[in-house]
Design a protein around this motif. Structure first.
Motif, PDB file in Angstrom:
ATOM      1  N   HIS A  45      48.850  31.953  55.650  1.00 33.36           N
ATOM      2  CA  HIS A  45      48.204  30.838  54.958  1.00 33.36           C
ATOM      3  C   HIS A  45      47.216  31.431  53.959  1.00 33.36           C
ATOM      4  CE1 HIS A  45      46.786  26.777  54.275  1.00 33.36           C
ATOM      5  NE2 HIS A  45      45.536  27.199  54.407  1.00 33.36           N
ATOM      6  N   GLY A  46      47.317  31.001  52.698  1.00 38.43           N
ATOM      7  CA  GLY A  46      46.428  31.567  51.696  1.00 38.43           C
ATOM      8  C   GLY A  46      46.465  30.815  50.397  1.00 38.43           C
ATOM      9  N   LYS A  47      45.948  31.458  49.365  1.00 40.20           N
ATOM     10  CA  LYS A  47      45.780  30.822  48.059  1.00 40.20           C
ATOM     11  C   LYS A  47      46.566  31.573  46.993  1.00 40.20           C
ATOM     12  CE  LYS A  47      41.987  29.116  45.133  1.00 40.20           C
ATOM     13  NZ  LYS A  47      40.503  29.104  44.966  1.00 40.20           N
ATOM     14  N   VAL A  48      47.198  30.823  46.101  1.00 44.17           N
ATOM     15  CA  VAL A  48      47.990  31.417  45.022  1.00 44.17           C
ATOM     16  C   VAL A  48      47.065  31.860  43.899  1.00 44.17           C
ATOM     17  CG1 VAL A  48      49.880  31.064  43.378  1.00 44.17           C
ATOM     18  CG2 VAL A  48      49.915  29.870  45.592  1.00 44.17           C
ATOM     19  N   ARG A  49      47.277  33.105  43.436  1.00 48.32           N
ATOM     20  CA  ARG A  49      46.496  33.595  42.293  1.00 48.32           C
ATOM     21  C   ARG A  49      47.407  34.441  41.413  1.00 48.32           C
ATOM     22  NH1 ARG A  49      42.626  38.232  45.185  1.00 48.32           N
ATOM     23  NH2 ARG A  49      44.220  39.888  45.257  1.00 48.32           N
ATOM     24  N   SER A  50      46.941  34.734  40.203  1.00 43.91           N
ATOM     25  CA  SER A  50      47.703  35.582  39.283  1.00 43.91           C
ATOM     26  C   SER A  50      47.629  37.029  39.733  1.00 43.91           C
ATOM     27  CB  SER A  50      47.146  35.474  37.861  1.00 43.91           C
ATOM     28  OG  SER A  50      47.365  34.209  37.324  1.00 43.91           O
TER      29      SER A  50
END
Length: 620
Positions: free
Chosen positions: A92-97
């Motif tokens: 579970h996490g966050k999308v980043r470039s």
């Protein structure tokens, strides 16, 4: 970490793949998803430790996403250190470039990564016997290892790509047939034995001791019965079984796109297939210029030495017997005294592609040892003249013969002429195989993006040997209509009888074929008689079909296209086993589960079978 579906739906838009375990697949996220909190689950494919920050390529069927585990963000880093290759983990996490310069254009997700906040090990894995990351240019194990561990091999991106293509072909084929008025109808898998060119796999019937079903070599008779029942346009993605020796493009069980139509001519069936091929190439490969060339069987043999010609690389065979008949080349002179023919092909620019005398020797040995020929003559074209090694070969042809040869073969500087002197059909066969070998060795890069679509139609009813003798072996199944649907036509000598059949050849591979079928009872009986069946055998084995013909059978025809071969060709593959989920080996074995296996004595007794010990030992 929670895997509650409500949490996923709260943080992200609903994905078609969303479940209580994930919000997205590992191949689904893009730059438009930046900032979203997501839950992914998949296999830990490649693990890298960069000074405490752990990178894992998390993969599933749909692709891979780079997951980043940082000690100051990931809550349970102690679990990350326990993860091994092919562990199933949930993140579970966050999308980043991705950091500029680290993007991976080979991945659909290559512009983003997921910074993990929580991780959970769902299922551990033993260390795999080979690495499943061929896209990283790692070593790919031998095929026998991959077949044994097929459930791991299927995780490779290449296999996923191949099976996805196969799936898309089946889907688009269904859409095509539905849009052209066809009904999808299943035919039986337990059938009676019929002659279709190979041996049947038989199935003992416990309830009826001493009786056997066969597994169908094709749905042939049942689809004809459907036409006689008035169902007009039928198709199915059919499973077929043939007990025959295996080759690179053969399997004992295979799948074909099978269809049949009533009230049609050969040209109308062929036209429909052309539309199907154009649809598949256009929708799946973006290729919009599908154009079939048409060759009769006789033309294909005379011009290309094969009934499966690949036209991408030229090298059309020409008869140069009359041109060289007055030469002083003794090999040709002696051959012509025996009534043999001199055939020739021109390999364009072959000398400048690296062809050497060593290459020529390899081809000479190939012709003699593999093809059974007597030898091979080769001559280079230089400055509008012929030159050879040794020079005496070219010197045996005077200036006029050289000019006529160059003109006939449309030869230019650095082209090489290859000659075969033999019985005509043998010479054609030798050069037909040689042209394929030359293309494979020297022209692969040049032709790799080209397509050759060819119809080969109107074959002879019976096979022939190199001397032209008619063999008592039909070229097609006995339900194929003769060119002229009359009893009188069948009374001709066998060598003059041709059938109303057609084969589809793409890049030198026969991917399928079909024919107009016999729909007249007496004509069908006569065909069986020509094949050697007695009237009693005809009634016993085929009486049900002939009876149906006597109750208003329509003119009909159809075809079958091998789905396995079609996927291999469209995927630019060379091995049909790479486009089948669980293929068999050349020895009929299934390495992943060690099938086939013997039955125990109780089961044999239940089926009323006895295995002869002598036969069993011989098989071992």
């Amino acid at each position: 970490m929670t895997s509650d579906k409500k949490t996923i739906q709260k943080n992200t838009p609903q994905s078609v793949y969303a479940s209580s375990f994930r919000s997205h697949t590992c191949g689904e996220l893009r730059k438009v998803d930046l900032g979203k909190r997501v839950t992914l689950i998949g296999w830990a494919r490649l693990i890298r430790d960069h000074g405490g920050t752990i990178f894992i390529d998390l993969c599933d069927r749909e692709g891979c996403t780079q997951i980043v585990f940082e000690p100051n963000i990931t809550k349970n880093m102690e679990i990350v250190n326990q993860i091994g290759r092919e562990y199933i983990i949930q993140v579970h996490g966050k999308v980043r470039s991705r950091v500029e310069g680290t993007e991976d254009p080979t991945w659909s997700t290559g512009e983003i990564e997921v910074i993990a906040e929580e991780v959970k090990i769902i299922s551990p894995s033993k260390v795999p016997p080979f690495e499943i990351i061929e896209e990283k240019k790692r070593f790919l194990p031998a095929e026998e290892i991959r077949l044994k561990w097929k459930f791991l091999d299927l995780r490779r991106r290449e296999m996923i790509k191949n099976l996805r293509l196969r799936h898309e072909i089946a889907k688009e084929a269904r859409k095509f047939f539905w849009s052209h008025g066809f009904w999808e109808i299943e035919t039986p898998y337990l059938v009676r034995s019929t002659p279709e060119g190979a041996k049947d796999f038989v199935v003992p019937v416990r309830a009826l001791p001493g009786t056997f079903y066969s597994l169908p070599q094709s749905p042939q008779l049942y689809k004809q019965l459907l036409m006689m029942a008035g169902y007009d346009r039928y198709f199915q993605i059919a499973r077929c079984f043939r007990d025959e020796d295996l080759r690179e493009d053969r399997q004992p069980e295979f799948t074909q796109i099978d269809f049949e139509m009533s009230f049609v001519t050969k040209e109308e069936v062929m036209n429909l297939i052309e539309k199907l091929i154009a649809h598949l190439w256009g929708e799946l490969l973006g290729f919009k210029q599908v154009k079939f060339q048409k060759l009769t069987y006789e033309e294909a043999i005379k011009r290309y030495g094969s009934d499966k010609p690949d036209l991408r690389f030229g090298m059309e065979i020409k008869d140069v017997t009359n041109i060289v008949k007055n030469s002083n080349y003794m090999i040709f002179k002696n051959a012509m005294k025996k009534g043999h023919k001199i055939k020739c092909i021109c390999a364009k620019e072959l000398f400048s592609l690296g062809f050497t005398a060593k290459s020529a020797q390899k081809y000479i040995e190939y012709v003699i040892n593999i093809l059974g020929g007597k030898g091979l003559t080769w001559i280079i074209v230089k400055e509008d003249k012929l030159t050879s090694i040794p020079a005496t070969i070219a010197e045996a042809f005077d200036e006029d013969i050289q000019k006529n040869l160059i003109k006939e073969m449309k030869a230019e500087n650095n082209d090489i002429l290859f000659f075969a002197a033999d019985i005509e059909n043998k010479a054609l066969f030798i050069l037909g195989e040689l042209r394929k070998k030359i293309a494979e060795d020297f022209m692969t890069e040049k032709i790799k993006d080209q397509w050759s679509f060819v119809w080969v139609f109107d074959p002879p009813y019976f096979e022939r040997d190199f001397e032209g003798n008619v063999l008592n072996k039909p070229t097609h199944h006995p339900f194929t209509a003769p060119k002229n649907m009359s009893l009188e036509y069948l009374q001709q000598p066998k060598e003059q009888i041709y059938v109303d059949a057609y084969d589809i050849v793409i890049n030198g591979v026969e991917i399928g074929g079909g024919s107009i079928r016999i729909h007249k009872a007496e004509l069908q009986r006569q065909v069986f008689r020509i094949m050697g069946y007695t009237d009693q055998e005809i009634e016993t084995r085929f009486g049900f079909l002939i009876k149906a013909m006597e109750y208003g059978a329509p003119p009909h025809g159809g075809a079958a296209i091998g789905l396995d071969r079609l996927a291999m060709i469209m995927g630019r593959g060379t091995n049909i086993r790479d486009f089948i989920a669980f293929p068999k080996t050349k020895s009929f074995m299934s390495p992943v589960d060690n099938a086939p296996t013997p039955l125990d004595e109780d089961r044999l007794q239940e089926l009323g079978l006895i295995v002869l010990k002598e036969y069993s030992k011989e098989r071992e």
